[in-house]
Enzyme design. Structure first.
Site, mmCIF file in Angstrom:
data_model
loop_
_atom_site.group_PDB
_atom_site.id
_atom_site.type_symbol
_atom_site.label_atom_id
_atom_site.label_comp_id
_atom_site.label_asym_id
_atom_site.label_seq_id
_atom_site.Cartn_x
_atom_site.Cartn_y
_atom_site.Cartn_z
ATOM 1 N N HIS A 101 0.767 -1.221 0.715
ATOM 2 C CA HIS A 101 -0.066 0.215 -0.247
ATOM 3 C C HIS A 101 1.216 0.842 -0.435
ATOM 4 O O HIS A 101 2.285 1.342 0.736
ATOM 5 C CB HIS A 101 -0.958 -0.081 0.831
ATOM 6 N N GLU A 104 2.256 3.606 2.529
ATOM 7 C CA GLU A 104 2.018 2.949 3.966
ATOM 8 C C GLU A 104 4.211 2.668 4.346
ATOM 9 O O GLU A 104 4.650 2.204 4.083
ATOM 10 C CB GLU A 104 1.806 1.594 4.507
ATOM 11 N N HIS A 236 2.411 -3.951 6.480
ATOM 12 C CA HIS A 236 1.700 -2.901 6.727
ATOM 13 C C HIS A 236 1.655 -1.860 7.517
ATOM 14 O O HIS A 236 2.406 -2.219 8.421
ATOM 15 C CB HIS A 236 0.384 -3.433 6.768
ATOM 16 N N GLU A 309 0.844 -4.990 10.914
ATOM 17 C CA GLU A 309 0.076 -4.031 10.872
ATOM 18 C C GLU A 309 1.272 -3.422 11.683
ATOM 19 O O GLU A 309 1.050 -3.241 13.000
ATOM 20 C CB GLU A 309 -1.440 -3.802 11.325
HETATM 21 O O1 0X9 Z 1 -7.260 -4.310 3.847
HETATM 22 C C1 0X9 Z 1 -5.195 -4.769 4.669
HETATM 23 O O2 0X9 Z 1 -5.082 -4.923 3.618
HETATM 24 C C2 0X9 Z 1 -4.796 -4.863 5.403
HETATM 25 N N1 0X9 Z 1 -4.695 -3.705 6.771
HETATM 26 S S1 0X9 Z 1 -4.167 -1.772 6.137
HETATM 27 O O3 0X9 Z 1 -4.890 -0.861 6.416
HETATM 28 N N2 0X9 Z 1 -2.973 -1.995 6.096
HETATM 29 O O4 0X9 Z 1 -4.535 -2.311 4.474
HETATM 30 C C3 0X9 Z 1 -4.890 -5.578 6.298
HETATM 31 C C4 0X9 Z 1 -4.883 -7.246 5.567
HETATM 32 C C5 0X9 Z 1 -5.253 -8.565 6.621
HETATM 33 N N3 0X9 Z 1 -5.654 -9.062 6.019
HETATM 34 C C6 0X9 Z 1 -7.473 -9.154 6.615
HETATM 35 N N4 0X9 Z 1 -7.806 -8.331 8.125
HETATM 36 N N5 0X9 Z 1 -8.442 -9.430 6.222
HETATM 37 ZN ZN ZN Z 2 -1.613 -2.103 3.570
#
Ligand code: 0X9
Ligand code: ZN
Ligand code: CA
Ligand code: CA
Ligand code: CA
Length: 538
Positions: A101, A104, A236, A309
């Protein structure tokens, strides 16, 4: 031509070349910088310079290569860190990747920090030295370099998330790379089909060149049927979380995960979290995603794959993606011991659940994915039906269970004809012999036992010309029968039986396991299956 004319011509040519070179310079994208207040962050060219400098300073430990290009043509750089770095040694592999992303940016700093720890620490830190010497560590610093740079063209930031691939005919740009992986892509309302959405999954799985590059790299680490990467962390921000699969379902242990792997995920995740103070949980506890990377890494390759994260805990405002650059040092150093722990556990991810002896030997095949088996390796098989298959079997019953719908792990096993009754045919072994041979396995010396579960079932019209056999094949092709069950004139139902065989005669050798079943001398109802084939640690 006179001398003066030649000189004039040369000058004119030089002038032209100069103009061309200037034009080329102007065409190369002028890369945006972080604003002065955040100058400790690395933009793409600064990141590349730092990676290349590490390779120049530690050529014996660092090898830098590109796994492909982004949509706009920027290289996606990887550093391999190991001793004898230019040789592919038989050491457990670890993948750490950053910046799926765009906004990030702290994740790229975390990746650069890891490279620094592994290189500068090698001479002075005995743990770092042991890990670099005994593992192969791959670091992807920015999977999404186009988004990374685009994010810096705002005032000062754009809070961009996706890549920079136009969505043709929509006037929108960008795919969410962490919704673009092939495992259960788009299955579960965990991504968007709208091109303008922040979580747009793309037109199809791996429609983004950046996820294709990651996919092809991970696939390239399958050698002799075995995925070399054991442990993976995708970085992330933010929330300070350690997340394990699956993201696409709230179920803790769905059919496509084994109980053993789930227990190892939870134990590993909790131990990582003890070291960095993050919160460990299943990724779907945060929210449902589909097409995300770790579901694919585990589902497709059985890699112990985690999403971290990073800092900070807060995840409400856009500013939470942009901690002041004074925060970088502490935020990344906080993960030092958790990263080294993850790298260490690539040698035996089952050790936190005390399964090292059984599950961390040279072979552990739960048949949940195909680990490089070859059917009919000699080209001499004669069976016409019920050939060996890897997958989820259907139960069949005639005078009691003959093919089991159950396995000893997960949903899949090695079975003679996965399907159940097809019309009038039971889909059992017919017409002769079916064999299947494993990928080669290098045995340590000393070596532990071969263990597996199997069944061999038949009706009362079976004879000793029907059989189930397991051989160990040495490197010169010699096969030694280590297990045999012959048919007899009784009704024998299917039930899983555990087997244990000494591998001492093959210690230090490269072997393959060969498994066979036969319906000989007249048609009888013959079924066989194998699950959880292991060669243990001594
Ligand atoms: O949404 C995402 O891709 C990740 N969070 S972010 O805020 N960095 O975009 C989380 C990915 C982990 N998977 C799940 N939470 N299901
Ligand atoms: Zn992310
Ligand atoms: Ca299984
Ligand atoms: Ca069958
Ligand atoms: Ca038969």
């Amino acid at each position: 031509m006179r001398k003066r004319q030649i000189a004039a011509l040369i000058l004119a040519l030089l002038f032209l070349f100069g103009l061309l070179a200037e034009a080329a310079d102007a065409a190369a994208p002028a890369e945006a910088n972080f604003p002065p207040k955040d100058s400790r962050y690395h933009n793409y060219p600064e990141m590349v310079a730092e990676i290349m400098a590490a390779q120049a300073a530690y050529p014996d430990l660092v090898s830098v290569f590109s796994i492909g290009k982004s949509y706009l043509g920027r290289d996606i750089w990887v550093a391999k860190v190991s001793d004898h770095v230019t040789t592919d040694e038989a050491e457990p592999e670890v993948l750490i990747d950053a910046l799926h992303h765009a906004r990030e940016h702290l994740t790229t700093e975390q990746a650069l920090y890891l490279l620094k720890v592994l290189t500068t620490g090698y001479a002075t830190d005995s743990l770092v030295k042991r890990l670099v010497d005994s593992r192969e560590i791959f670091i992807v610093f920015a999977l999404n370099p186009d988004g990374m740079q685009y994010d810096l063209t705002g005032s000062p930031y754009r809070a961009w998330r996706k890549n920079r691939q136009p969505n043709v005919g929509t006037g929108t740009v960008g795919t969410d790379l962490n919704r673009n992986y092939a495992y259960d892509w788009g299955c579960c309302r965990g991504s968007s089909g709208s091109p303008g959405s922040l979580t747009y999954r793309g037109r199809r799985p791996f429609s983004a060149p950046e996820t294709q590059a990651l996919r092809d790299f991970v696939q390239s680490r399958v050698i002799d049927g075995r995925q070399q990467i054991v442990m993976h962390i995708t970085l992330h921000t933010n929330g300070e979380l350690v997340l394990w699969p699956y993201g696409h379902t709230k179920t803790d242990i769905p059919a496509d995960m084994t109980r053993t792997d789930h227990a190892a995920f939870v134990a590993l995740g909790k131990r990582m979290a003890q070291r960095n103070g993050y919160k460990p949980e299943q990724s779907s506890d945060l929210y449902i995603t589909d097409g995300d990377q770790i579901d694919w890494m585990y589902g497709r390759y059985r890699i112990f794959s985690f999403t971290w994260e990073l800092y900070p805990t807060e995840h409400h405002r856009t500013s939470d993606f942009y901690p002041a650059d004074e925060r970088i040092a502490a935020a990344v150093a906080n993960n030092r011991s958790a990263l080294l722990y993850a790298i260490d556990k690539a040698d035996c991810p089952y050790s936190p659940i005390y399964q090292a002896k059984a599950d961390c030997g040279p072979l552990y095949d739960d048949f949940e994915i195909d680990r490089g088996w070859t059917r009919d390796p000699d080209g001499t098989d004669t069976a016409t039906d019920g050939l060996w298959q890897i997958g989820d079997p259907t139960a069949t019953s005639i005078l009691g269970p003959k093919q089991l719908g159950t396995t000893t792990s997960g949903r899949a096993a090695l079975v003679t004809g996965l399907a159940g009754v097809k019309g009038t045919d039971a889909n059992d072994v017919d017409g002769g012999t079916t064999t299947i041979r494993s990928a080669p396995v290098l045995l340590p010396d000393p070596v532990g036992d071969l263990t597996f579960s199997y069944y061999f079932s038949h009706r009362s019209n079976a004879t000793s010309a029907d059989w189930f056999r397991v051989w160990v094949e040495a490197q010169d092709g010699t096969r030694t029968l280590v297990r045999e069950e012959l048919g007899k004139a009784t009704d024998d139902d299917a039930r899983w039986i555990p087997v244990r065989v000494s591998m001492k005669p093959w210690a230090g050798q490269k072997v393959r396991i060969v498994i066979g079943a036969a319906d000989g001398a007249g048609d009888s109802r013959i079924e066989a299956a194998v699950d959880d084939l292991r060669i243990e640690r001594p």
